[in-house]
Design a protein around this motif. Structure first.
Motif, PDB file in Angstrom:
ATOM      1  N   VAL A 226     -13.158  -0.613 -10.987  1.00 34.29           N
ATOM      2  CA  VAL A 226     -11.829  -0.399 -10.417  1.00 34.29           C
ATOM      3  C   VAL A 226     -11.535  -1.633  -9.576  1.00 34.29           C
ATOM      4  O   VAL A 226     -12.436  -2.402  -9.249  1.00 34.29           O
ATOM      5  N   ALA A 227     -10.299  -1.837  -9.217  1.00 33.02           N
ATOM      6  CA  ALA A 227      -9.914  -2.974  -8.385  1.00 33.02           C
ATOM      7  C   ALA A 227      -9.778  -2.513  -6.944  1.00 33.02           C
ATOM      8  O   ALA A 227      -9.025  -1.588  -6.642  1.00 33.02           O
ATOM      9  N   ALA A 228     -10.529  -3.166  -6.053  1.00 33.00           N
ATOM     10  CA  ALA A 228     -10.489  -2.832  -4.630  1.00 33.00           C
ATOM     11  C   ALA A 228      -9.457  -3.703  -3.920  1.00 33.00           C
ATOM     12  O   ALA A 228      -8.947  -4.684  -4.465  1.00 33.00           O
ATOM     13  N   CYS A 229      -9.178  -3.350  -2.670  1.00 35.61           N
ATOM     14  CA  CYS A 229      -8.184  -4.077  -1.874  1.00 35.61           C
ATOM     15  C   CYS A 229      -8.597  -4.028  -0.411  1.00 35.61           C
ATOM     16  O   CYS A 229      -8.647  -2.946   0.192  1.00 35.61           O
ATOM     17  N   CYS A 230      -8.912  -5.164   0.177  1.00 37.80           N
ATOM     18  CA  CYS A 230      -9.239  -5.202   1.602  1.00 37.80           C
ATOM     19  C   CYS A 230      -7.942  -5.309   2.402  1.00 37.80           C
ATOM     20  O   CYS A 230      -7.097  -6.156   2.120  1.00 37.80           O
TER      21      CYS A 230
ATOM     22  N   SER B  89      -8.017  -7.820  -4.521  1.00 35.57           N
ATOM     23  CA  SER B  89      -6.726  -7.936  -3.855  1.00 35.57           C
ATOM     24  C   SER B  89      -6.872  -7.804  -2.349  1.00 35.57           C
ATOM     25  O   SER B  89      -7.876  -7.309  -1.835  1.00 35.57           O
ATOM     26  N   ILE B  90      -5.842  -8.292  -1.669  1.00 35.25           N
ATOM     27  CA  ILE B  90      -5.724  -8.195  -0.209  1.00 35.25           C
ATOM     28  C   ILE B  90      -4.348  -7.635   0.102  1.00 35.25           C
ATOM     29  O   ILE B  90      -3.356  -8.035  -0.504  1.00 35.25           O
ATOM     30  N   MET B  91      -4.284  -6.701   1.044  1.00 34.91           N
ATOM     31  CA  MET B  91      -2.994  -6.176   1.491  1.00 34.91           C
ATOM     32  C   MET B  91      -2.644  -6.792   2.837  1.00 34.91           C
ATOM     33  O   MET B  91      -3.448  -6.770   3.766  1.00 34.91           O
ATOM     34  N   CYS B  92      -1.441  -7.339   2.940  1.00 35.01           N
ATOM     35  CA  CYS B  92      -1.006  -7.847   4.235  1.00 35.01           C
ATOM     36  C   CYS B  92      -0.563  -6.674   5.115  1.00 35.01           C
ATOM     37  O   CYS B  92      -0.340  -5.560   4.643  1.00 35.01           O
ATOM     38  N   SER B  93      -0.448  -6.938   6.416  1.00 39.66           N
ATOM     39  CA  SER B  93      -0.290  -5.851   7.382  1.00 39.66           C
ATOM     40  C   SER B  93       1.165  -5.622   7.759  1.00 39.66           C
ATOM     41  O   SER B  93       2.046  -6.429   7.472  1.00 39.66           O
ATOM     42  N   TYR B  94       1.378  -4.494   8.429  1.00 39.86           N
ATOM     43  CA  TYR B  94       2.722  -4.101   8.859  1.00 39.86           C
ATOM     44  C   TYR B  94       3.298  -5.048   9.914  1.00 39.86           C
ATOM     45  O   TYR B  94       4.482  -5.283   9.973  1.00 39.86           O
TER      46      TYR B  94
ATOM     47  N   VAL C 289     -16.782  -2.931  -1.606  1.00 38.69           N
ATOM     48  CA  VAL C 289     -16.061  -3.566  -2.707  1.00 38.69           C
ATOM     49  C   VAL C 289     -16.975  -3.734  -3.918  1.00 38.69           C
ATOM     50  O   VAL C 289     -16.577  -3.464  -5.063  1.00 38.69           O
ATOM     51  N   ARG C 290     -18.196  -4.175  -3.687  1.00 37.09           N
ATOM     52  CA  ARG C 290     -19.134  -4.332  -4.807  1.00 37.09           C
ATOM     53  C   ARG C 290     -19.401  -2.996  -5.491  1.00 37.09           C
ATOM     54  O   ARG C 290     -19.497  -2.919  -6.724  1.00 37.09           O
ATOM     55  N   GLY C 291     -19.509  -1.940  -4.707  1.00 37.46           N
ATOM     56  CA  GLY C 291     -19.704  -0.624  -5.290  1.00 37.46           C
ATOM     57  C   GLY C 291     -18.513  -0.178  -6.102  1.00 37.46           C
ATOM     58  O   GLY C 291     -18.657   0.395  -7.197  1.00 37.46           O
TER      59      GLY C 291
ATOM     60  N   VAL D  39     -10.666  -3.067   6.637  1.00 37.14           N
ATOM     61  CA  VAL D  39     -11.656  -3.864   7.372  1.00 37.14           C
ATOM     62  C   VAL D  39     -11.077  -4.467   8.642  1.00 37.14           C
ATOM     63  O   VAL D  39     -11.585  -5.472   9.149  1.00 37.14           O
ATOM     64  N   ASN D  40     -10.025  -3.855   9.172  1.00 35.34           N
ATOM     65  CA  ASN D  40      -9.509  -4.310  10.461  1.00 35.34           C
ATOM     66  C   ASN D  40     -10.532  -4.068  11.570  1.00 35.34           C
ATOM     67  O   ASN D  40     -11.403  -3.205  11.460  1.00 35.34           O
TER      68      ASN D  40
END
Length: 734
Positions: free
Chosen positions: A199-203, A261-266, A186-188, A156-157
């Motif tokens: 399943v577990a999503a990650c933005c 979950s959330i993934m932090c960026s490079y 994510v809801r889907g 979602v950047n």
């Protein structure tokens, strides 16, 4: 994502309350092993928090550390298998991550259009439906033992710079659209079964990440800065661009989508790596729980021994990750006891799933130009079609990056061949279109056929992860090929573009010999069928561009590393996206035409909306911009009723885009999208659309210190060529 890189994943505990059963090697709590009845964490009737606490209490320090990385180690004495956290599902189950394998009973999965294409549909219902299909197939593959349940999607950047190689993965340049896409997808993916996750999503990637490899600046070394100077607007105690652009989709993912979950960026932000920034990871989003890579596995024990880290902090991380696994049912024992236990090979690549992939491609295609009009083509008059160009018979190009193995392909050549006879010439050997090869065969084909379709554009050799573009023009000699073919063509010439990012095709827009231009993005496994359906009028195009198409001049002297969103008259900085850029464009955000025409009428809308405030002498002046924290925002909305009339002769799906122009000043954007709706309107008929705009969220702006405020006074709402003035007035709630 190359495995040599350390990528860190944040897992947020949200504090919410038969085909393949023999194939699955149960992760934990297998009733056959005889141990599970002795463990509290295997008792499904107990609260998740109690179960997780019991499990953490049984683990040794070394066992805990083994669970902090994506390739989590097994704990045999507790009956726990190893688990690979890294799977991807950006637009279909993907084998990019090591957690998913295709083959055997699962040779492929439904490959939907790339996200930027699906975003062009502006259809949140479609976005969620795609997520449901992807999670069905993911669960089926998990039950078959070839996939995980944790998927590092969606991206979602903000597509801030048109050269970004990963812009194709995003929902575009508008933060509200990106956030709404994220929430819907994510809801889907995650389902709606309360605490249980499908399943577990990650933005991802949090935050301000949109440079991969440009002019020597590498994403793993670069910092979000301007001209070598740290951006004041990106400071956290201020953070204007952070608050009103970069962080908006992540906030929506968490608060509205309940993402797991959330993934932090490079990248770094203001010189600090995002994955090691206590302000980003503690004050805005909580947690650093899982490392995609070996780092935590190698160095955590040493850090504990040196007193740099205590075991309680490790426990907190495991509390979050293990909670997610329990919400997924991974500690419930028999998989058939879950609502998804019966999903298997017959639930992957189903006709219904593949039809949805085709429909998504149809809805995402954007008609940019239609002079005459020359589209749609007619099977009565256009019996032979010259199909020319390096993308006219491609397969893998259509699915973009982060894709898996599709169920099958329909290329543009194949799709067009269903409507007419074809004369195929590649023209260029590939999209680079280099060398001095003659175009004679392509020109001859155009001279013979009743119509010519050129399928040009980009592919992953031009734009991809770790590969940003240097400019916006068609690569190599593509423009030359297009112009020469158009000049030679006996019949109408149609230009079809495949790309993730915008292309400066001003030459084609201004060439009267090129009758129509169609942007197909990367349209997925059924892309060729969708393109041909649009070209021949079986489908009336209704897509709108989710990003601005700039001219080449825009990027000539504009560093990708300048992260500022707003323009600066003193320096000549042009600004970014439709919200802050006032210069020339090839096509604007939201552009897209149809084979019919629509008219809008605002049936009802308030002339004034009262904004109730908590009693405060300093916040009552109607000329002020009131801080959102001072307003009583719950239930505060602006309702519109809009009639959409199809004044043409063809049924069509219309995308209703509602923009707000705030009062002058107040740090405001030029305009901002506040609502969008999709409506099907039959030829000659009319449909009424209700629109609800949340005042505090969508009609607010962000000041230079990063505070969100609601400007009092006249706001102008735009819907197509219709506008409506509404005044926001403060009222004190005593």
């Amino acid at each position: 994502m190359p495995t040599s890189l350390i990528i860190t994943v944040l897992v947020l505990f949200l504090n919410v309350a038969s085909q393949t059963s023999e194939a699955l090697d149960l992760f934990a709590c297998d009733p056959k092993d005889g141990m599970s009845r002795n463990f509290t964490f295997c008792q499904v009737n107990l609260p998740t928090k109690s179960r997780v606490g019991d499990l953490i209490g049984r683990l040794t320090l070394q066992e805990k550390i083994g669970l902090l990385v994506n390739g989590a180690a097994a704990v045999p004495r507790l009956g726990m298998k190893g688990y690979e956290w890294w799977s991807e599902a950006l637009h279909g189950v993907s084998n990019v991550g090591p957690g998913t394998k295709f083959g055997g009973a699962f040779p492929g999965a439904t490959s939907f259009p790339q996200v930027i294409t699906t975003a062009a549909s502006f259809n949140a219902t479609l976005w969620e439906a795609i997520g449901r299909v992807v999670s069905d197939e993911a669960r089926a593959m998990f039950n078959g033992g070839v996939a995980g349940l944790t998927y590092w999607s969606p991206n979602v950047n903000i597509f801030r710079d048109p050269r970004w190689g990963r812009g194709q993965e995003t929902p575009g340049e508008d933060p509200v659209v990106a956030g709404k896409y994220g929430v819907s997808y994510v809801r889907g993916l995650q389902g709606n079964d309360g605490e249980r996750l499908k399943v577990a999503a990650c933005c991802k990637h949090y935050t301000a990440y949109d440079v991969d490899n440009w002019n020597g600046v590498d994403r793993c070394k670069g910092s979000a800065m301007s001209g070598g100077l740290l951006l004041d607007v990106m400071e956290y105690e201020g953070g204007q661009d952070m608050e009103d652009t970069f962080n908006v989709p992540f906030k929506m993912c968490v608060k509205e989508g309940n993402v797991a979950s959330i993934m932090c960026s490079y990248n770094q932000v203001n010189g600090i790596p995002t994955c090691a920034d206590p302000k980003l990871l503690k004050k805005i989003i909580r947690g650093l729980d899982l490392d995609c890579g070996p780092f935590l596995g190698q160095y955590t024990e040493g850090a504990v021994k040196k007193g740099l880290l205590n075991e309680k902090e490790i426990n907190n991380a495991l509390l979050n990750t293990l909670t997610v696994q329990m919400r997924l049912g991974m500690f419930d024992g028999e998989p058939l006891s879950t609502p998804y236990g019966n999903l298997g090979p017959n639930d992957v690549c189903t006709p219904a799933h593949q039809e949805l992939a085709l429909e998504a491609a149809r809805q995402g295609i954007v008609l940019l130009k239609n002079q005459g009009p020359q589209l749609p083509l007619s099977t009565l008059h256009h019996h032979s079609i010259a199909v020319i160009g390096p993308n006219s018979n491609v397969t893998a190009t259509m699915i973009g990056n982060y894709a898996g193995v599709p169920c099958g392909y329909t290329t543009p050549l194949q799709g067009i061949g269903r409507y007419a006879s074809t004369i195929y010439q590649q023209g260029c050997a590939n999209v680079a279109c280099a060398g001095d090869q003659p175009f004679d065969a392509a020109l001859d084909a155009a001279r013979q056929a009743d119509a010519t379709v050129l399928v040009m554009g980009l592919d992953l050799s031009i734009e991809a992860e770790s590969r940003d573009r240097t400019g916006l023009l068609l690569p190599g000699r593509q423009q030359e090929l297009v112009s020469k073919v158009a000049a030679a063509s006996k019949g109408p010439t149609i230009l079809v573009l495949m790309s993730g990012g915008p292309i400066d095709v001003s030459f084609a827009e201004n060439d009267p010999k090129i009758g129509a231009i169609v942007w197909a993005g990367y349209p997925g496994q059924a892309g060729g069928a969708a393109i041909s359906d649009v070209l021949f009028g079986t489908t009336n195009p209704g897509g709108k561009l989710p990003m601005t198409w700039y001219p080449q001049d825009y990027v000539t002297n504009l560093p990708m590393t300048d992260m500022a969103m707003r323009s600066n008259k003193l320096t000549g900085y042009p600004g970014r996206t439709y919200r802050f850029y006032r210069g020339k464009v090839v096509y604007p955000f939201g552009h897209g035409i149809s084979y019919t025409n629509f008219a809008h009428t605002i049936v009802s809308a308030p002339a004034m909306v009262s904004v109730p405030l908590r009693a405060s002498r300093n916040e009552t002046n109607s000329g002020k911009a009131i801080r959102v924290t001072k307003a009583r925002c719950n239930g505060l909305s602006l309702g519109l009723q809009v009639d959409v009339k199809n004044i043409g002769s063809v049924d069509g799906t219309h995308t209703l885009l509602v923009y707000s122009e705030p009062p002058a000043g107040y740090w405001a954007p030029i305009k901002q999208l506040v609502a969008f709706e999709k409506v099907l309107v039959a030829a000659g008929s009319q449909e009424r659309v209700g629109i609800n705009i949340q005042v505090c969220k969508l009609m607010s702006v962000v000041d230079g210190s990063g505070n969100r405020r609601i400007p009092m006074g006249a706001h102008v709402l735009y819907i197509g060529d219709v506008k409506h003035l509404v005044s926001l007035q403060a009222s004190v709630d005593n």
